[in-house]
Write a protein that holds these residues in place. Structure first.
Motif, PDB file in Angstrom:
ATOM      1  N   LYS A 123       0.827  -1.201   0.000  1.00 27.22           N
ATOM      2  CA  LYS A 123       0.000   0.000   0.000  1.00 27.22           C
ATOM      3  C   LYS A 123       0.863   1.254   0.000  1.00 27.22           C
ATOM      4  O   LYS A 123       0.558   2.229  -0.707  1.00 27.22           O
ATOM      5  CB  LYS A 123      -0.935  -0.003   1.212  1.00 27.22           C
ATOM      6  N   GLN A 124       1.935   1.248   0.776  1.00 29.58           N
ATOM      7  CA  GLN A 124       2.819   2.409   0.824  1.00 29.58           C
ATOM      8  C   GLN A 124       3.674   2.519  -0.441  1.00 29.58           C
ATOM      9  O   GLN A 124       4.004   3.618  -0.884  1.00 29.58           O
ATOM     10  CB  GLN A 124       3.723   2.334   2.054  1.00 29.58           C
ATOM     11  N   ALA A 125       4.049   1.379  -1.011  1.00 30.28           N
ATOM     12  CA  ALA A 125       4.921   1.382  -2.191  1.00 30.28           C
ATOM     13  C   ALA A 125       4.164   1.647  -3.485  1.00 30.28           C
ATOM     14  O   ALA A 125       4.778   2.040  -4.493  1.00 30.28           O
ATOM     15  CB  ALA A 125       5.653   0.041  -2.296  1.00 30.28           C
ATOM     16  N   ALA A 126       2.856   1.462  -3.481  1.00 32.07           N
ATOM     17  CA  ALA A 126       2.066   1.546  -4.715  1.00 32.07           C
ATOM     18  C   ALA A 126       2.270   2.833  -5.509  1.00 32.07           C
ATOM     19  O   ALA A 126       2.298   2.794  -6.754  1.00 32.07           O
ATOM     20  CB  ALA A 126       0.580   1.348  -4.400  1.00 32.07           C
ATOM     21  N   PRO A 127       2.417   4.022  -4.881  1.00 35.77           N
ATOM     22  CA  PRO A 127       2.622   5.239  -5.675  1.00 35.77           C
ATOM     23  C   PRO A 127       3.880   5.222  -6.540  1.00 35.77           C
ATOM     24  O   PRO A 127       3.981   6.028  -7.471  1.00 35.77           O
ATOM     25  CB  PRO A 127       2.704   6.339  -4.606  1.00 35.77           C
ATOM     26  N   LEU A 128       4.814   4.316  -6.278  1.00 31.69           N
ATOM     27  CA  LEU A 128       5.984   4.215  -7.152  1.00 31.69           C
ATOM     28  C   LEU A 128       5.568   3.909  -8.588  1.00 31.69           C
ATOM     29  O   LEU A 128       6.257   4.304  -9.537  1.00 31.69           O
ATOM     30  CB  LEU A 128       6.949   3.134  -6.644  1.00 31.69           C
ATOM     31  N   ALA A 129       4.462   3.227  -8.735  1.00 29.00           N
ATOM     32  CA  ALA A 129       3.985   2.874 -10.084  1.00 29.00           C
ATOM     33  C   ALA A 129       3.597   4.104 -10.884  1.00 29.00           C
ATOM     34  O   ALA A 129       3.577   4.073 -12.123  1.00 29.00           O
ATOM     35  CB  ALA A 129       2.805   1.913  -9.985  1.00 29.00           C
ATOM     36  N   THR A 130       3.279   5.197 -10.206  1.00 32.28           N
ATOM     37  CA  THR A 130       2.823   6.409 -10.907  1.00 32.28           C
ATOM     38  C   THR A 130       3.975   7.339 -11.286  1.00 32.28           C
ATOM     39  O   THR A 130       3.743   8.339 -11.979  1.00 32.28           O
ATOM     40  CB  THR A 130       1.827   7.189 -10.029  1.00 32.28           C
ATOM     41  N   MET A 131       5.192   7.056 -10.816  1.00 30.58           N
ATOM     42  CA  MET A 131       6.328   7.907 -11.183  1.00 30.58           C
ATOM     43  C   MET A 131       6.618   7.774 -12.669  1.00 30.58           C
ATOM     44  O   MET A 131       6.610   6.673 -13.217  1.00 30.58           O
ATOM     45  CB  MET A 131       7.565   7.534 -10.367  1.00 30.58           C
ATOM     46  N   ARG A 132       6.917   8.911 -13.321  1.00 22.54           N
ATOM     47  CA  ARG A 132       7.120   8.927 -14.767  1.00 22.54           C
ATOM     48  C   ARG A 132       8.548   9.354 -15.118  1.00 22.54           C
ATOM     49  O   ARG A 132       9.182  10.129 -14.395  1.00 22.54           O
ATOM     50  CB  ARG A 132       6.134   9.887 -15.435  1.00 22.54           C
TER      51      ARG A 132
END
Length: 389
Positions: free
Chosen positions: A212-221
């Protein structure tokens, strides 16, 4: 009637290993207790008893919380409380020692006890309280953007101005920081990077625990590549799990391998190696191997190396790497721990030169580990602008 089985006796070696831990704890708690409660402050009996009870309770609670939080049970609430207590007692111990400087100045000024000791005690309490509040805010805030310009003589003109954004040591852990993680991803995306790098220590725990905490890494561009290497903390848990996770969300996991990016007709080799502790972890197929990672790469091209620990730089020098980027040190995280870090690493933070060609940039880290405090060691999201020589 059968005899009851004998209870296993504790190994003398195990008991001996506990002695240094107990000695360190006695110093960490005993020195502040003596300065604040029991020395020449001449407090009323109630204050002495109450203060002693607080110190004894903290002394007992710290190892209990650490075992519950970081042992087999992995109770996040216990880990969070234990880490905070550890950070607080470290800061209290350090500034109790600093308080002796004030004590000496008061002796020279002719101030006598108990006034002298009470002034020192008040100084310690006020400074420590202020530092802990400030340090907590610094640890939990969105990291500042650190702009770094680095000239690489072998870099082609087509790649001059290449923007490399570096995050490292996010350490997603027992304190839930999904919102912080999302804000970091937004800040990275605003930088419009050509290459985004995560240089290890994603989390303390498994993918299942920290996804849950790591998931925003997927949105890095990034325009050209998003690359990741393991840190030492991945090898406390499931390193291969994190490598697979990062690959699944679209990053290139540089598990002793490289890729080549191209812009304006010029090329850059981006290479990554496992953490320095990977081989000793016993995990099959893991262990830093720069020669393997560079196999097949054009030796005339400039090389950007991701290696979690600065002390991996001798291998980079030997291989003719142009720039190594690392994390791991946290800049010391809580002063004066930076001096202890320097005993193990060649650099604590910033840009340094090694050999004739190799440069090393060491980040202070994007998150924090353990105690949620950053004191005189601010976190950073690093924007490295590469320039042709």
């Amino acid at each position: 009637m059968s005899e009851a089985p004998a209870r296993p006796r504790r190994s003398p070696v195990r008991l001996l290993r506990l002695l240094p831990v107990l000695a360190i704890m006695a110093l960490l708690f005993g020195v502040p207790w003596w300065a604040l409660v029991a020395s020449t402050t001449d407090w009323p009996v109630g204050v002495i008893v109450g203060g002693t009870v607080v110190f004894v309770a903290a002394f007992v609670a710290l190892p209990l919380l650490m075992v519950l939080g970081h042992g087999r049970r992995h109770l996040d609430w216990a880990a969070a409380l234990g880490d905070k207590l550890l950070g607080a007692v470290w800061v209290l111990f350090v500034w109790t020692l600093v308080g002796d400087v004030l004590r000496l100045a008061l002796v020279v000024a002719g101030v006598h006890n108990p006034e002298r000791s009470r002034i020192v005690a008040a100084f310690i309490v006020i400074v420590v309280a202020a530092l802990l509040v400030w340090g907590y805010v610094e640890a939990m805030r969105l990291p500042r953007i650190k702009n770094v310009d680095i000239t690489i003589p072998r870099l082609g003109a087509g790649l001059s101005g290449l923007r490399v954004v570096m995050v490292t040591d996010t350490h997603f852990g027992p304190i839930e920081r999904s919102g912080w993680s999302a804000r970091v991803a937004d800040a990275v995306n605003e930088l419009d990077a050509d290459i985004v790098c995560h240089v290890g220590d994603i989390a303390d725990g498994s993918v299942a625990q920290r996804e849950k905490q790591a998931a925003p890494l997927a949105t890095m561009r990034a325009q050209l590549a998003r690359v990741y290497v393991t840190g030492n903390h991945e090898y406390f848990g499931e390193a291969q799990g994190w490598l697979d996770y990062m690959t699944d969300i679209g990053w290139d996991s540089l598990h002793n391998r490289h890729l080549v990016v191209e812009r304006g007709g010029d090329k850059l080799v981006v290479v990554g190696v496992d953490d320095a502790t990977a081989r000793s972890s016993g995990l099959i197929g893991h262990g830093a191997d720069l020669a393997e990672a560079l196999a097949g790469a054009d030796p005339t091209l400039p090389v950007l190396l991701l290696a979690h620990q600065p002390k991996q730089v001798p291998q980079a020098v030997q291989a003719g790497v142009d720039l190594q980027i690392s994390g791991h040190t946290h800049g010391g995280q809580i002063w004066p721990f930076n001096f202890l870090v320097r005993l193990d690493q060649p650099v604590v933070a910033g840009l340094s030169k090694h050999g004739e060609r190799t440069q090393l940039y060491t980040s202070r880290g994007t998150g924090f580990w353990g105690p949620p405090f950053r004191i005189f060691a601010p976190s950073e999201i690093t924007l490295i602008s590469l320039h042709a020589g």
